[in-house]
Structure formats: C-alpha cells, structure tokens
Write a protein that holds these residues in place. Structure first.
Motif: not given
Length: 656
Positions: A362-368
C-alpha cells in the motif's frame, strides 16, 4: 484446511522471527540478527549567504509567501554507461508535476538553474574545513565540486553541487571509535509543502544554503551506539559555534541493515532520540522480510514464472460488506481485484509493530502509482476488517485456491496500469531480495517507503566550477583555532564535578565556553554547569524564552553579581525574569524579585528570637531541627547575600 486467522498469524510470525521491543532487547539480540548501522549527518552552516549565489541564507517563509511559481517535470536520461538510474525510472512512473514557489528575498535565477554558480562561499568552506579537522579527517589537497543527482525534484536542477573536503577520520565514543568515511560541503534542498497525487509542491527558501554531510562507516552494532554517534557529531558541529540550530538545521539519514539484509536509508530523521527505535525496527523489518523469503520458497513452486492475476470489479454489483469500501466514492475510480498465488499468510506477516507485509504494497501504491491512502484492502487484514464472504466471491472470480491471498485496490483509471505493475514488482522482490530503498521516519519508530535508493554512480564533475587548491599553511592556520574535542569535553565536565545528567544539555547548546568564562569570574564551574543543566533547563521549559536571549547574557549577569559583591546563588532567582526580559538591566531584575542587600549581622539578627520561638512551641528540642527551621525562615533573605552553607554554620554557632 483450518480457518485462517490473520491477527493470530501476525502474532505468530512476530514470535517466529524473534522480535523483541527495544526496551527488552539485549546486545545478544542485535548480534543474533547482525545489526549494523551508520549515519549521514547533515548540518546547516551559519553563514550570511548561500553556497553558490549571493542570496541571504536563513530567511525562511510561510507556505503562501512567494512571488512566483515555476513548474517542472522529471524525465530519465541515459548515463554515460548507457544505463538508467532506478530512482529516475521510479520518479518518472509517478508522472509528478513539480511546482516551486520562489520568494525574491531568498532566491534568484541560480536556484532554478537559469544562471551558472558563483564562486563557492569562502566563509562556508572555511567553517566546513574546521569541522573536518575536528573530525580527525585527512583534508584533500584540492576541492573538486561535483554534481550529485537529486531525482525527487527537491532541487530544480536535478542535481546538487557537492565537494568532498576530508576522508578517513574517526570520532571517539565512550567505549569505541567510529570511523568516518568523509565530510562533504553541499547545498541544501527545497522544503516540501505537499505531495498529493501527481502534484508535489516545494518552496525554495532553504535551497542552496550551505550544508555539511558527515558520513560514518557502518560501525554501530546497537541502536544506542548509533544514537551516541549521532549525538557526538551533533555536539562536535555545535562546539564550533558556526552551525545553525533549530528545527531542520540538523538532520540524520540512518543507514541500517541486518545479517543477509541490505542497506536501507531512513531519511531525514529530525530528532536523535528517535534513532534507536527507528534503527531497531528497521533491522527487524529486514529480518522479517528474510523469513518471508523462506516461506515463499516453500509456498510458491514456480517463482520464475510467477505473476499476479487481476480483474476489474464492481463493488456495488458484488455487494461487498467491507466498511471502508462502503465509505468511498468510486465514481471517478476503477476497482481491481488481484490474486497473489501462494501468498497465504504473507500479507499478514509481521514486519514492524502494527504493520505487516501488506503495508509494503500500500505504501508503494501511494508513492509510485500516486494513489492516495486508503488505496486497498486485502484478505488478511490484521484488525479483523476482512470479510470472509467478500473474499470468497473475489477468490471465485480469480479462480484462487486456499493457498492464495487477494487484494482489492482502487484509483483513477490512468493510474491502474502503474498500480498493477507496482503490486507485481513488490511481490516478485519478496522472493529473493530486500529492495534497497529510502524510507520516511515516524515518531513511533516505524517507517514507510519513500523512494528507491539512488544508484552508487550518481556523481559526476561540475564543469561550471574550477578546482580550489588548499595550501598546507592555510589548513595549518585553521588547525590552530579549533575547539576541544568532544570526548575531552566529557573529561572536562567530570573534572569540574558537574553531574553527568547535564552533559547532553550543556553540549547540545555549546555551553562549555560559557562555563569557562564564568569560571574566570570566580563562579565555581560545578555551580554553573548544574545551573545550566538543571535550573536553566527547568526554567526554559516553564517560561517563554525571548528571541533576543543569548547565553552570554548569563556571563554578564555573573559579572554584575561579582561586581556588586553578591553571592552567585541569586542567579537562580534572577533567571526566570532574565530569560523573558534579556535586555532588562540587572538592578531592575533584583527589584522585581524583591531582593534586598543585607550584611551578615542583619541576617543573623533574628536568629536568637527564632530560636526561642521554636523552643516555645516544641517540647522535644533537637539542634538539627532547630537549625533547619531557622534556615527555612532566613533562606530567601540570605540568597544572594551569602552562601547558605555559611549561613547554616553561623546559625549553629549562634544557638549553642
């Protein structure tokens, strides 16, 4: 197959990897996981101007105080070796529009890369060289300015001008030496205002301010050693009196790894007290990811051909019961379900306190993919919010089996391809690598993904700047005026008899020179050190310190006390007024606290009367109690007129 319990799996995996809280952790625990850590300590220099232009340094603005905005987009280019940097590719995927807010009082055309650099700020260079010498570094013979790629948009040019000044030094901690790789001088980056969706906004007031970066080897083997090293470097920098203080003036990047892990950079830690918890949890996060690798090797047979399976769904048509999804407006979003073959028990696997592997996604969905949180739910929510009925439906649509796990995510249509690619990429990494990345820190000691760690070959010569020779006689002249090394400062404080619990406050505020000046006025160093570390620290927390207050005002107060033949203990009563009104004359402060100068005879005059009064009201007479009671009556009048120990001796003699 028994019913799967995500919360229980989270606790079981936490126990399996041997996670212990930092308070409970021992040196043996850190040896078990191979804890290894180092620092990159950034410190702003206290100069009038910026590093490569003539704009003033240290003028900071509110978010909406700007005269112009410029907009830029990041795109990757091939290096001289014909390769793309991983961070550049990641940033390109985000499709960010980067806005810079400029104020004419603190920025010029150099900051936005429309003007070549001026000659490096000589004041900043000298300060940085002094700190390099104090760090026991070998000074370079010639300063070569290079360009270091900055790919997050925080520098409009896409690179930072930097130069190595010293290499291979060390700092002496209480029980070990920590080796230093190098110290560099560089320009600071922009301050971020916001980062929402595909838009990131910066302000350029801090951009270009002179900054030094001290880099250690990964010699710290426990989180407490790491904090001690950070504090030492902080104290060392501040001992020169030539660095800025306050929020954001000093920041640490903490590099952490464990046995079998990789270097993870926890970016921009603002408070040294956070470092132990952050580094502890990061080392165990990597330890947990290594355990996930082992599990996946058994659970997924064909890792080389593994892929996610996804399908677009309609939450309303499926009548999903999840409360979070029921609260979201999907009118401008698409919703996708994803099957992760063989990932049962992985999404709810412990990684950090309160976090599991699903957070990595979920963190990478936010950033990338730039999909703001909340951006997904999954079949193994550790808070119990996963409805079995919902994911039974999803599992049937995706032809999943009991060994699989599922994700439901949502976002704008144009972000879905990047999101699917991001989910698959992070899951594939879980099979055999711990991805090198930069992570953002939080007060509770946890971190989240911030960006891919830049590649090692990110520096190249700056063709706009000529080399700067550093003659030996110039370096020798700087060496003559250096402050005492910090480990010797500790010895100095002990020799004065100052309590060790004052060390942090005294060294943090560079107060040893103030103590030395006060000692020359015949004020005992032990009293002054305790005055700062105990009394001043307490008063500072209770009263609002005026912006004009400077520590040297304390020296002036002691000068006044000595000149007027007062006892230095009066300083404790004067301090609350002085800290709020630093420009007030000292005689007025004495008037405000109702101080009256009295001779020894005047102070002792009431002793016989007080002695008789005490004896009249007490049947059992103990001399110590009589003396202490009389001291209590005369304490306030005596403070500033003579030492209380002397008063006590005089009272004892008077009531024999």
């Amino acid at each position: 197959m028994p019913k799967f319990n995500p919360a229980k799996n989270y606790q079981n995996t936490r126990k399996t990897i041997g996670y212990v809280s930092r308070k409970e952790a021992t040196e043996k625990d850190y040896k078990r996981i191979g804890f290894m850590s180092g620092l990159e300590v950034h410190q702003q220099l206290k100069t009038e101007k910026k590093l490569f232009c003539h704009c003033p340094a240290g003028i900071l603005h509110n978010h909406n105080d700007f005269d112009a905005e410029i907009i830029r987009h990041m795109r990757p280019t091939l290096s001289e070796l014909g390769e793309y940097d991983g961070t550049a590719l990641m940033e390109f995927k985000t499709r960010k529009e980067i806005t810079y807010r400029l104020n004419n009082n603190s920025a010029c055309t150099y900051e936005i890369d429309d003007t070549p650099p001026f000659i490096i700020n000589k004041e900043a260079l000298e300060y940085a060289l002094e700190i390099s010498l104090l760090s026991n570094l070998n000074i370079v013979g010639e300063v070569h300015i290079t360009r270091k790629q900055y790919l997050d948009g925080s520098i409009p040019a896409g690179f930072q001008r930097t130069a190595i000044l010293g290499v291979e030094g060390h700092i002496q901690l209480k029980n070990k030496k920590v080796r230093l790789i190098q110290l560099s001088i560089e320009e600071d980056s922009c301050r971020e205002i916001s980062d929402i969706g595909h838009s990131r906004v910066y302000k350029t007031d801090r951009l270009g301010m002179p900054l030094i970066e001290t880099v250690t080897y990964p010699d710290c083997e426990t989180p407490d050693e790491l904090r001690e090293a950070a504090e030492y470097i902080r104290f060392l920098n501040r001992s020169t009196g030539k660095v800025r203080t306050g929020m954001g003036a000093g920041r640490e990047d903490v590099n952490v790894s464990c046995k079998g892990g990789t270097r993870i950079e926890i970016k921009g830690v603002a408070h040294n007290k956070w470092i132990p918890e952050l580094s502890h949890n990061e080392a165990f996060r990597q330890w947990a990811l290594l355990h996930i690798q082992k599990l996946l090797k058994h659970q997924v047979i064909n890792q080389e051909t593994w892929k996610i399976k996804s399908i677009k769904i309609d939450p309303d048509q499926l009548n999903l019961k999840n409360k979070l999804m029921a609260s979201i407006d999907f009118s401008n979003k698409e919703v996708y379900a994803v099957n992760l073959e063989g990932f049962r028990g992985i999404l709810s696997h412990f990684t950090q306190p309160g976090q599991c592997f699903a957070n990595e996604i979920t963190d990478r969905l936010k950033v990338i993919a730039c999909i703001e949180k909340p951006n997904m739910i999954h079949s193994e929510e550790i808070d119990g919010s996963s409805y079995e009925e919902d994911f039974n439906q999803i599992g049937q649509l995706l032809n999943a089996n009991d060994k699989d796990a599922q994700i439901i995510f949502w976002g704008p249509k144009e972000d879905i391809p990047t999101a699917l690619e991001t989910i698959e990429e992070r899951c594939l990494m879980a099979f055999d690598i711990i991805p090198q990345e930069t992570r953002k820190s939080f007060k509770d000691g946890t971190t989240i993904f911030e960006r891919v760690l830049p590649g090692a070959d990110r520096m190249y010569p700056d063709t706009d700047s000529a080399p700067i020779p550093l003659p030996n006689d110039y370096i020798e002249s700087l060496n003559k005026n250096l402050p005492v090394e910090i480990f010797k400062r500790y010895e100095q404080l002990r020799s004065w008899g100052i309590p060790s619990d004052t060390d942090h406050y005294i060294l943090k505020n560079n107060l040893v020179p103030v103590i030395e000046k006060s000692e020359k006025l015949k004020i005992p160093a032990k009293f002054v050190g305790t005055f700062f570390g105990h009394t001043f620290k307490y008063v500072e927390g209770k009263y609002k310190k005026h912006d004009d207050f400077k520590y040297n005002r304390i020296v002036k107060m002691f000068e006044y006390i000595q000149k007027n033949k007062l006892h230095y203990t009066i300083s404790k009563l004067m301090l609350p007024v002085l800290i709020e009104h630093p420009n007030m004359d000292f005689s007025s402060i004495l008037t405000i606290i109702n101080f009256k100068k009295k001779s020894l005879e005047e102070l002792l005059a009431p002793v016989n009367y007080l002695n008789e009064k005490y004896r009249e009201s007490n049947s059992q007479i103990h001399k110590d109690k009589v003396v202490n009671w009389i001291m209590g009556q005369l304490h306030k009048q005596a403070t500033g007129n003579l030492a209380l120990s002397e008063l006590k001796t005089k009272i004892e003699k008077a009531i024999k």
